[in-house]
Design a protein around this motif. Structure first.
Motif, PDB file in Angstrom:
ATOM      1  N   ARG A 174      42.770  43.798  39.801  1.00  0.00           N
ATOM      2  CA  ARG A 174      41.559  43.421  40.544  1.00  0.00           C
ATOM      3  C   ARG A 174      41.770  43.382  42.055  1.00  0.00           C
ATOM      4  N   GLY A 175      43.013  43.518  42.500  1.00  0.00           N
ATOM      5  CA  GLY A 175      43.301  43.427  43.923  1.00  0.00           C
ATOM      6  C   GLY A 175      43.360  42.004  44.437  1.00  0.00           C
ATOM      7  N   TYR A 176      43.422  41.037  43.514  1.00  0.00           N
ATOM      8  CA  TYR A 176      43.401  39.635  43.926  1.00  0.00           C
ATOM      9  C   TYR A 176      44.674  39.242  44.666  1.00  0.00           C
ATOM     10  N   LEU A 177      45.815  39.766  44.236  1.00  0.00           N
ATOM     11  CA  LEU A 177      47.062  39.413  44.910  1.00  0.00           C
ATOM     12  C   LEU A 177      47.085  39.941  46.340  1.00  0.00           C
ATOM     13  N   ARG A 178      46.532  41.118  46.549  1.00  0.00           N
ATOM     14  CA  ARG A 178      46.456  41.666  47.901  1.00  0.00           C
ATOM     15  C   ARG A 178      45.525  40.818  48.766  1.00  0.00           C
ATOM     16  N   LEU A 179      44.410  40.379  48.184  1.00  0.00           N
ATOM     17  CA  LEU A 179      43.475  39.530  48.930  1.00  0.00           C
ATOM     18  C   LEU A 179      44.118  38.219  49.338  1.00  0.00           C
ATOM     19  N   ARG A 180      44.923  37.645  48.475  1.00  0.00           N
ATOM     20  CA  ARG A 180      45.537  36.342  48.775  1.00  0.00           C
ATOM     21  C   ARG A 180      46.454  36.391  49.985  1.00  0.00           C
ATOM     22  N   ARG A 181      46.997  37.570  50.270  1.00  0.00           N
ATOM     23  CA  ARG A 181      47.877  37.665  51.436  1.00  0.00           C
ATOM     24  C   ARG A 181      47.125  37.431  52.739  1.00  0.00           C
ATOM     25  N   ALA A 182      45.826  37.624  52.702  1.00  0.00           N
ATOM     26  CA  ALA A 182      45.018  37.406  53.906  1.00  0.00           C
ATOM     27  C   ALA A 182      44.476  35.986  53.988  1.00  0.00           C
ATOM     28  N   LEU A 183      44.714  35.180  52.951  1.00  0.00           N
ATOM     29  CA  LEU A 183      44.191  33.818  52.927  1.00  0.00           C
ATOM     30  C   LEU A 183      45.209  32.844  53.504  1.00  0.00           C
ATOM     31  N   ARG A 193      58.849  44.506  42.971  1.00  0.00           N
ATOM     32  CA  ARG A 193      57.713  45.289  42.469  1.00  0.00           C
ATOM     33  C   ARG A 193      56.433  44.906  43.179  1.00  0.00           C
ATOM     34  N   LEU A 194      56.225  43.610  43.346  1.00  0.00           N
ATOM     35  CA  LEU A 194      54.993  43.154  43.995  1.00  0.00           C
ATOM     36  C   LEU A 194      54.965  43.554  45.464  1.00  0.00           C
ATOM     37  N   ALA A 195      56.140  43.487  46.108  1.00  0.00           N
ATOM     38  CA  ALA A 195      56.218  43.883  47.517  1.00  0.00           C
ATOM     39  C   ALA A 195      55.977  45.390  47.672  1.00  0.00           C
ATOM     40  N   ALA A 196      56.523  46.180  46.743  1.00  0.00           N
ATOM     41  CA  ALA A 196      56.331  47.628  46.802  1.00  0.00           C
ATOM     42  C   ALA A 196      54.876  48.011  46.554  1.00  0.00           C
ATOM     43  N   ALA A 197      54.195  47.217  45.708  1.00  0.00           N
ATOM     44  CA  ALA A 197      52.798  47.514  45.398  1.00  0.00           C
ATOM     45  C   ALA A 197      51.895  47.294  46.597  1.00  0.00           C
ATOM     46  N   ASP A 198      52.311  46.430  47.504  1.00  0.00           N
ATOM     47  CA  ASP A 198      51.525  46.203  48.717  1.00  0.00           C
ATOM     48  C   ASP A 198      51.772  47.281  49.760  1.00  0.00           C
TER      49      ASP A 198
END
Length: 253
Positions: A89-98, A248-253
């Motif tokens: 859903r792109g939620y983890l990417r959104l959280r980086r901006a919060l 993995r999570l860092a690479a996905a960003d």
């Protein structure tokens, strides 16, 4: 404001709010919460009470093993499916901006997994004492509880890695492929001595075996290995899979 610059009091409040939101999310998903808590209890009633009536040793063994079985499921699925879905859903990417403290989401989900471990352990303890006649010293009851709650960590790491690797649709399948064979081959459903020798030898290769041995050591039904070795294996598993998931999570960003 940068989340890293938050005063300590505000940071702790942010962590608490994150945990509260995570709790509300879990309460709104009874299809996950109820089976995770109830299934280990149902299995224990069937195999530990009804099919082994009067066998105190079997009731103790299954109390420890089904506690571990429930904790592993709560940790792996609680992390794996939710993280994979959040990635989709792109939620983890959104959280980086919060403006939230780093790691708040993972700590909140870890707290929920520990809460599930606590509930599973308490429910099994009530059933074991009330229906199976299991009698343990207070230190043993507390020891089982401590093993189960601490045992969340390595399997949450495995779930996090799976969630960081596969899609939300694939995560439940992959987790089940790992979870069910691991439970069987680790002696969580029946003692390894009842399996063919070549299968029993595979037990120590699974992290669930080492958590189960710590739990069985509390009730006096372990295989005799040193507790520190089992704890070390679980610590290594937790560290390795958390590092792999973070990459993995860092690479996905």
């Amino acid at each position: 404001m940068n989340a890293n610059a938050l005063p300590a009091s505000r940071a702790w409040r942010a962590y608490a709010l994150e945990a509260r939101c995570e709790l509300l999310r879990m309460l709104r998903e009874p299809a996950f919460c109820i089976p995770v808590i109830v299934f280990p209890a149902l299995f224990y009633v069937l195999f530990g009470v009804l099919l082994n009536r009067g066998n105190a040793g079997a009731a103790q063994y299954l109390l420890a093993s089904y506690g571990v079985f429930g904790v592993i499921g709560a940790a792996m699925f609680g992390f794996g499916v939710s993280i994979a879905t959040d990635r989709d859903r792109g939620y983890l990417r959104l959280r980086r901006a919060l403006p939230t403290p780093p790691g708040a989401l993972l700590l909140a989900r870890m707290a929920m997994a520990a809460l599930f471990a606590l509930l599973i352990s308490l429910l099994l303890a009530v059933l074991a004492a009330g229906l199976a006649g299991v009698r343990l010293a207070p230190g043993q009851w507390l020891g089982l509880l401590a093993v189960n709650v601490a045992g969340v960590l390595p399997f949450a790491a495995i779930g996090l890695w799976v969630g960081s690797t596969v899609s939300g649709n694939a995560a439940p399948v992959v987790l089940n492929v790992l979870y069910l064979p691991m439970a069987f081959l680790s002696g969580l459903w029946l003692p390894l001595s009842m399996l063919p020798d070549w299968l029993a030898r595979l037990g120590p290769a699974w992290p669930a075996y080492h958590l189960a041995q710590l739990a069985q050591k509390v009730v006096g039904h372990d295989d005799g290995g040193p507790a520190w070795l089992h704890a070390l294996v679980l610590a290594v598993v937790a560290g390795v899979f958390f590092v792999l998931a973070r990459r993995r999570l860092a690479a996905a960003d």
